[in-house]
Design a protein around this motif. Structure first.
Motif, PDB file in Angstrom:
ATOM      1  N   UNK A  40       0.816  -1.297   0.030  1.00  0.00           N
ATOM      2  CA  UNK A  40      -0.133   0.074  -0.067  1.00  0.00           C
ATOM      3  C   UNK A  40       0.869   1.312  -0.006  1.00  0.00           C
ATOM      4  N   UNK A  41       1.951   1.166   0.968  1.00  0.00           N
ATOM      5  CA  UNK A  41       2.788   2.504   0.844  1.00  0.00           C
ATOM      6  C   UNK A  41       3.408   2.613  -0.540  1.00  0.00           C
ATOM      7  N   UNK A  42       3.766   1.499  -1.280  1.00  0.00           N
ATOM      8  CA  UNK A  42       4.694   1.619  -2.549  1.00  0.00           C
ATOM      9  C   UNK A  42       3.566   2.226  -3.585  1.00  0.00           C
ATOM     10  N   UNK A  43       2.224   1.785  -3.409  1.00  0.00           N
ATOM     11  CA  UNK A  43       1.246   2.142  -4.247  1.00  0.00           C
ATOM     12  C   UNK A  43       0.951   3.320  -4.472  1.00  0.00           C
ATOM     13  N   UNK A  44       0.990   3.888  -3.087  1.00  0.00           N
ATOM     14  CA  UNK A  44       0.462   5.517  -2.960  1.00  0.00           C
ATOM     15  C   UNK A  44       1.593   6.307  -3.020  1.00  0.00           C
ATOM     16  N   UNK A  45       2.832   5.810  -3.284  1.00  0.00           N
ATOM     17  CA  UNK A  45       3.971   6.882  -3.244  1.00  0.00           C
ATOM     18  C   UNK A  45       5.045   6.081  -4.090  1.00  0.00           C
ATOM     19  N   UNK A  46       4.473   6.121  -5.428  1.00  0.00           N
ATOM     20  CA  UNK A  46       5.299   5.418  -6.339  1.00  0.00           C
ATOM     21  C   UNK A  46       6.818   6.190  -6.681  1.00  0.00           C
ATOM     22  N   UNK A  47       7.615   5.225  -6.926  1.00  0.00           N
ATOM     23  CA  UNK A  47       9.132   5.592  -7.231  1.00  0.00           C
ATOM     24  C   UNK A  47       9.504   6.195  -5.986  1.00  0.00           C
ATOM     25  N   UNK A  48       9.063   6.469  -4.884  1.00  0.00           N
ATOM     26  CA  UNK A  48       9.706   6.968  -3.767  1.00  0.00           C
ATOM     27  C   UNK A  48      10.052   6.349  -2.482  1.00  0.00           C
ATOM     28  N   UNK A  49       9.598   5.001  -2.706  1.00  0.00           N
ATOM     29  CA  UNK A  49       9.947   4.042  -1.598  1.00  0.00           C
ATOM     30  C   UNK A  49      10.742   2.859  -2.112  1.00  0.00           C
ATOM     31  N   UNK A  50      11.769   2.797  -1.191  1.00  0.00           N
ATOM     32  CA  UNK A  50      12.586   1.306  -1.528  1.00  0.00           C
ATOM     33  C   UNK A  50      12.421   0.570  -0.218  1.00  0.00           C
ATOM     34  N   UNK A  85      27.516   4.637  11.922  1.00  0.00           N
ATOM     35  CA  UNK A  85      28.264   4.965  13.140  1.00  0.00           C
ATOM     36  C   UNK A  85      27.733   5.459  14.442  1.00  0.00           C
ATOM     37  N   UNK A  86      26.717   6.384  13.946  1.00  0.00           N
ATOM     38  CA  UNK A  86      26.027   7.037  15.141  1.00  0.00           C
ATOM     39  C   UNK A  86      24.709   6.715  15.435  1.00  0.00           C
ATOM     40  N   UNK A  87      23.986   7.258  14.373  1.00  0.00           N
ATOM     41  CA  UNK A  87      22.394   7.250  14.539  1.00  0.00           C
ATOM     42  C   UNK A  87      21.841   6.107  13.483  1.00  0.00           C
ATOM     43  N   UNK A  88      22.489   5.728  12.708  1.00  0.00           N
ATOM     44  CA  UNK A  88      22.083   4.651  11.802  1.00  0.00           C
ATOM     45  C   UNK A  88      21.129   5.180  10.600  1.00  0.00           C
ATOM     46  N   UNK A  89      20.889   6.431  10.664  1.00  0.00           N
ATOM     47  CA  UNK A  89      19.976   7.014   9.869  1.00  0.00           C
ATOM     48  C   UNK A  89      20.335   7.117   8.311  1.00  0.00           C
ATOM     49  N   UNK A  90      19.339   6.634   7.665  1.00  0.00           N
ATOM     50  CA  UNK A  90      19.482   6.656   6.217  1.00  0.00           C
ATOM     51  C   UNK A  90      19.581   8.004   5.457  1.00  0.00           C
ATOM     52  N   UNK A  91      20.401   8.471   4.573  1.00  0.00           N
ATOM     53  CA  UNK A  91      20.026   9.807   3.987  1.00  0.00           C
ATOM     54  C   UNK A  91      19.512   9.758   2.626  1.00  0.00           C
ATOM     55  N   UNK A  92      19.779   8.665   2.039  1.00  0.00           N
ATOM     56  CA  UNK A  92      19.232   8.549   0.600  1.00  0.00           C
ATOM     57  C   UNK A  92      19.206   7.029   0.406  1.00  0.00           C
ATOM     58  N   UNK A  93      18.240   6.767  -0.284  1.00  0.00           N
ATOM     59  CA  UNK A  93      18.203   5.165  -1.061  1.00  0.00           C
ATOM     60  C   UNK A  93      17.490   5.203  -2.331  1.00  0.00           C
ATOM     61  N   UNK A  94      18.135   4.281  -3.222  1.00  0.00           N
ATOM     62  CA  UNK A  94      17.535   4.172  -4.740  1.00  0.00           C
ATOM     63  C   UNK A  94      17.468   2.563  -5.193  1.00  0.00           C
ATOM     64  N   UNK A  95      16.832   2.391  -5.866  1.00  0.00           N
ATOM     65  CA  UNK A  95      16.606   1.061  -6.457  1.00  0.00           C
ATOM     66  C   UNK A  95      16.746   0.907  -7.868  1.00  0.00           C
ATOM     67  N   UNK A  96      17.081  -0.174  -8.475  1.00  0.00           N
ATOM     68  CA  UNK A  96      17.182  -0.010 -10.019  1.00  0.00           C
ATOM     69  C   UNK A  96      16.963  -1.777 -10.295  1.00  0.00           C
ATOM     70  N   UNK A  97      16.311  -2.160 -11.092  1.00  0.00           N
ATOM     71  CA  UNK A  97      16.030  -3.385 -11.557  1.00  0.00           C
ATOM     72  C   UNK A  97      16.722  -3.488 -13.258  1.00  0.00           C
ATOM     73  N   UNK A  98      17.122  -4.828 -13.431  1.00  0.00           N
ATOM     74  CA  UNK A  98      17.928  -4.838 -14.817  1.00  0.00           C
ATOM     75  C   UNK A  98      16.925  -4.701 -15.861  1.00  0.00           C
ATOM     76  N   UNK A  99      15.845  -5.459 -15.703  1.00  0.00           N
ATOM     77  CA  UNK A  99      14.641  -5.471 -16.768  1.00  0.00           C
ATOM     78  C   UNK A  99      13.364  -4.493 -16.439  1.00  0.00           C
ATOM     79  N   UNK A 100      13.454  -3.423 -17.264  1.00  0.00           N
ATOM     80  CA  UNK A 100      12.394  -2.541 -17.092  1.00  0.00           C
ATOM     81  C   UNK A 100      10.967  -2.808 -17.527  1.00  0.00           C
TER      82      UNK A 100
END
Lengths: 559, 278
Positions: free
Chosen positions: B70-80, B263-278
């Motif tokens: 549901x999260x992925x559907x409602x926020x297309x391309x913005x959730x990894x 090292x400290x907060x474990x926070x993710x600053x950015x994420x991205x994904x890609x598939x071989x077959x589009x």
């Protein structure tokens, strides 16, 4: 040092600046208790005991309470380094999660800081601490009790609940009124009867940050109760109602919740009869609507079934299903008189107990026209649902055969809906039918020496074929021998054997040995062996308690 | 006088109780009105990384998978999404059960608490919570993701993943650029997940023996905690050869790049994904 800190806390909180701390110190009383449990874990692939990186895990606490006349204060230090297997990992760390100061006058009784409270049976509010379960939902805030006249007491409170090392998101507000009719109105009922009335309200506030649903930020629950007792009977009942409270446990349903509990007991000489009935519908109540399991519970819904302590009888524990159940329990206790044919020289105690819990029927009411989701439902209050959740019959015979020998024989037959209790109603295992026979024999060898034997056997079968191997299904045997040298030493060996497991490679032994030493209020116990794993279910949501193998040390003391 | 005191007390008590009786009653419809904010297409979005700690024997985990979907559907391309199978509920117990556990997933689960937690649990951008933990219950994921999507991006991240069938080699080319200054740069973790794995799942509504597992963590291709970055912007290339005896299906793989403070907060600053077959 602790005593000084506590006294300073009380002085600061209540502004008794004119009192010298030294005077308070000398007049007061300090008490407390301490416990530490630690285990050294070994990896054991056969029983699926996981590898523990830390090797040793431990839980510990120290309670300190200072009392001086009407003033008391206390604190509890807790240390989880790191939490033992089976306890929530969010307890990791140490600190003082519980501290309070209290003034207990005749008319007013005020507590600031952490406190535990229960309104009536706890159906709309109960906070408590149970270190063995890893449970603490204490409130942190202010509680005031008023006793304006004899027979009347009102408790008001406000606070936030403990959740591990932080607090739940919601704010809990509540009030409870107790009326003792006998104390208030004198001899209107005579000396023979006693009548107590009560009513409670609890409201929780939690901000609505949901972008899809319109959620109630203030949720109210109320209850009313009455208890009548005489010399040989008692009757009490409590009804509770909770307004719309969509939450994670009820799948964001907007139905109101209801609860009814009725207990009746009749106990003339030599016999005791008690019957209980309860119905629960949508009564999961938390100060954070997104939470599950044992997090942020405001209320407590006790199970209606008999609480078991013998090892094999705890293999399939029933837990109240807060989303809906209806059940009853009846118990008869009969003391066979001394010098009768069955009673012999010392008499004999017979206890029979029967309990059954079923589902409640629900039919959809409001269905969202856009997504087909059911937001409210209808239900018939006294209609027994078709699905059986749990049924149990117990028979216990206690008899003393002479000055040196006594016995307890127990027979239990239970039907346990494993799918409902452990699998959220998914049809996987079906019912588990089990029959257990237990003999608990104690032989006093000498003036200070005694030998106790516990022999247990469980015949157990799942409705459906066990498709997935596990370490619980099938028949079990259990034997325990405990040698006591009073008052200090307890030496025990015991073994559980799952000889009837459907999978031959899982027909495992779980041997253990333990030595405990007791000196006044101090107890030190060492145990070595294997513990079987299992599932603990609370409020319909289950969490695993992994199997373990290793050496355990427990130290406790009070002063 | 004493009698009046009792009567007054009895009258006063219900008034005190009424003071505490706050309540909001909601009538249908129970859903919020729609309405969306205009999207600024030129802005660098800080994508949300949802780590889902899950298990094949966890009866509530399919409900977690639904929320993720549901999260992925409602926020297309913005959730990894990474589904990390871990702990007691991920242990295979029957011949048909699939062992989704990985060494890297176990290390993450141990660090963030998923290994011994009841499941499902999730993390939004691996952020620490006020109670010192990282784990959210499934009902908190949606609002957590919504909130996190409002955060400003501090790093721009681009990922191009390719696959050479002849050599069974995955190549991931990562371009990153810090949009704000930091005293110390963070770590770049590159890992692989797989969709469409058919295997049993307890608690699945339909056909639990043939459940479709998506986003299953397969492993990191530059180490569990990745590589420490030393520059404000750079291009990094990583290759990984899928072992010959592995059952990974390349068409179903997704490569994921994460920039994280390990090292400290474990926070993710950015994420991205890609598939071989589009």
């Amino acid at each position: 040092m602790f005593k000084k800190i506590l006294v300073m806390l009380v002085v600061a909180m209540f502004g008794f600046g004119e009192l010298a701390a030294q005077e308070i110190l000398e007049a007061g009383k300090l008490s407390g208790n301490f416990q530490m449990d630690a285990q050294l874990y070994n990896k054991d692939d056969i029983i699926e005991a996981p590898e523990v990186g830390e090797k040793i895990l431990s839980n510990g606490f120290l309670n300190l309470n200072y009392t001086n006349n009407k003033i008391s204060a206390g604190l509890r230090y807790e240390n989880f380094a790191n939490p033992m297997l089976g306890y929530d990992p969010r307890y990791k760390g140490s600190g003082i999660p519980y501290r309070f100061a209290r003034y207990s006058g005749d008319v007013i009784d005020v507590t600031v800081g952490n406190y535990y409270e229960q309104f009536g049976s706890g159906m709309i509010l109960r906070t408590y601490w149970d270190p063995a379960l890893g449970y603490d939902n204490s409130l942190d805030g202010i509680r005031a009790k008023l006793r304006p006249t004899e027979g009347l007491e009102i408790t008001t409170l406000i606070g936030k609940q403990r959740m591990y090392w932080s607090q739940a998101k919601g704010i809990v507000r509540g009030a409870d009124m107790n009326i003792s009719v006998n104390d208030l109105l004198g001899d209107i009922l005579g000396d023979e009867y006693r009548l107590d009335l009560g009513a409670s309200v609890v409201s929780k506030f939690q901000e609505d940050t949901d972008s899809k649903l319109v959620l109630p930020e203030n949720v109210l629950a109320y209850s009313g109760r009455a208890a009548l007792s005489g010399s040989d009977f008692s009757l009490d009942a409590e009804y509770s109602y909770k307004y719309n409270d969509p939450n994670a446990t009820n799948d964001y349903n907007y139905n109101p919740g209801t609860g009814l509990l009725i207990n009746a007991a009749y106990f003339p000489e030599g016999i005791g009869i008690s019957v209980s009935f309860h119905r629960v519908d949508n009564m999961d109540f938390r100060s954070d609507r997104a939470k599950h399991e044992m997090d942020a519970n405001i209320n407590f819904l006790p199970t209606l079934t008999k609480q078991q302590s013998y090892r094999l009888a705890t293999a399939y524990p029933f837990a109240t299903q807060p989303n809906g159940e209806i059940g009853f329990q009846a118990e008869v206790n009969y003391l066979v008189p001394k010098k009768s044919m069955l009673g012999g020289k010392y008499g004999m105690n017979l206890t029979a107990n029967f309990s059954q819990v079923n589902s409640i029927n629900k039919t959809p009411d409001y269905i969202d026209p856009d997504n087909g989701r059911v937001y409210t439902y209808n239900t018939n209050f006294f209609e027994l649902g078709e699905e059986l959740y749990y049924r149990e019959f117990n028979l216990e015979v206690q008899k003393k055969w002479g000055k040196k020998f006594k016995s307890t024989f127990t027979g239990i037959h239970s039907t346990y809906n494993k799918d409902v209790v452990q699998e959220e109603g998914h049809h996987i295992f079906g019912m588990v039918n089990s029959t257990i026979l237990i003999a608990d024999l104690t032989w006093k060898i000498a003036r200070r020496k005694a030998l106790r034997l516990e022999l247990q056997h469980m015949w157990s079968k799942n409705d459906s074929t066990v498709l997935t191997p596990d370490n619980i299904n099938g028949n079990w045997m259990y034997a325990l021998a405990e040698f006591t040298i009073a008052p200090a030493w307890y030496i025990s060996v015991w073994n559980e054997y799952n000889y009837g497991n459907e999978y031959e490679e899982r027909q495992l032994h779980y041997p253990n040995a333990s030595v405990a030493w007791i000196h006044h209020t101090t107890r030190v116990a060492c145990t070595y062996g294997r513990q079987r794993g299992g599932i603990i279910c609370v409020g319909g949501v289950c969490r695993p308690v992994p199997a373990s193998n290793g050496f355990a040390l427990s130290v406790s003391s009070s002063f | 006088m004493y009698k009046y005191k009792k009567i007054l007390s009895l009258l006063a008590l219900p008034m005190i109780m009424a003071f505490f009786a706050s309540c909001d009653e909601i009538d249908a419809p129970y859903t919020e009105d729609g309405g969306t904010d205009p999207v600024d297409t030129t802005k660098v979005i800080k994508k949300v990384l949802l780590d889902e700690f899950t298990g094949i024997k966890c009866v509530n985990c399919p409900k977690g998978h639904e929320i993720t979907h549901e999260i992925m559907e409602d926020n297309p391309d913005n959730v990894v999404v990474i589904a990390v199978h871990c702990g007691y509920f991920a242990m295979p117990q029957g011949d048909k059960d699939y062992d989704f556990r990985t060494a890297d997933g176990n290390a993450w689960a141990t660090t963030y608490g998923g290994m011994s937690a009841s499941l499902p649990k999730g993390m939004i951008n691996r952020e620490g919570l006020s109670d010192g933990t990282h784990l959210l219950d499934r009902e908190e994921w949606y609002s957590g993701a919504e909130q996190a999507l409002k955060d400003e991006a501090e790093v721009k991240l681009e990922l191009k993943a390719t696959y050479d069938a002849a050599t069974r080699t995955i190549t991931a080319v990562v371009d990153y650029e810090y949009l704000v200054d930091f005293e110390q740069y963070h770590n770049l973790i590159v890992c692989v997940t797989e969709d469409g794995i058919i295997a049993p799942q307890t608690g699945a509504e339909d056909d639990p023996d043939n459940y479709v597992h998506n986003h299953a963590m397969r492993g990191c291709i530059n180490g569990t905690w990745g590589e420490a970055l030393t520059e404000k912007s750079a291009q990094k290339t990583y290759t990984y050869t899928i072992p010959a005896d592995s059952d990974w299906i390349p068409e179903n793989l997704t490569v994921i790049a994460i920039i994280q403070d390990v090292d400290k907060t474990y926070e993710v600053l950015q994420a991205e994904d890609d598939q071989f077959v589009k």
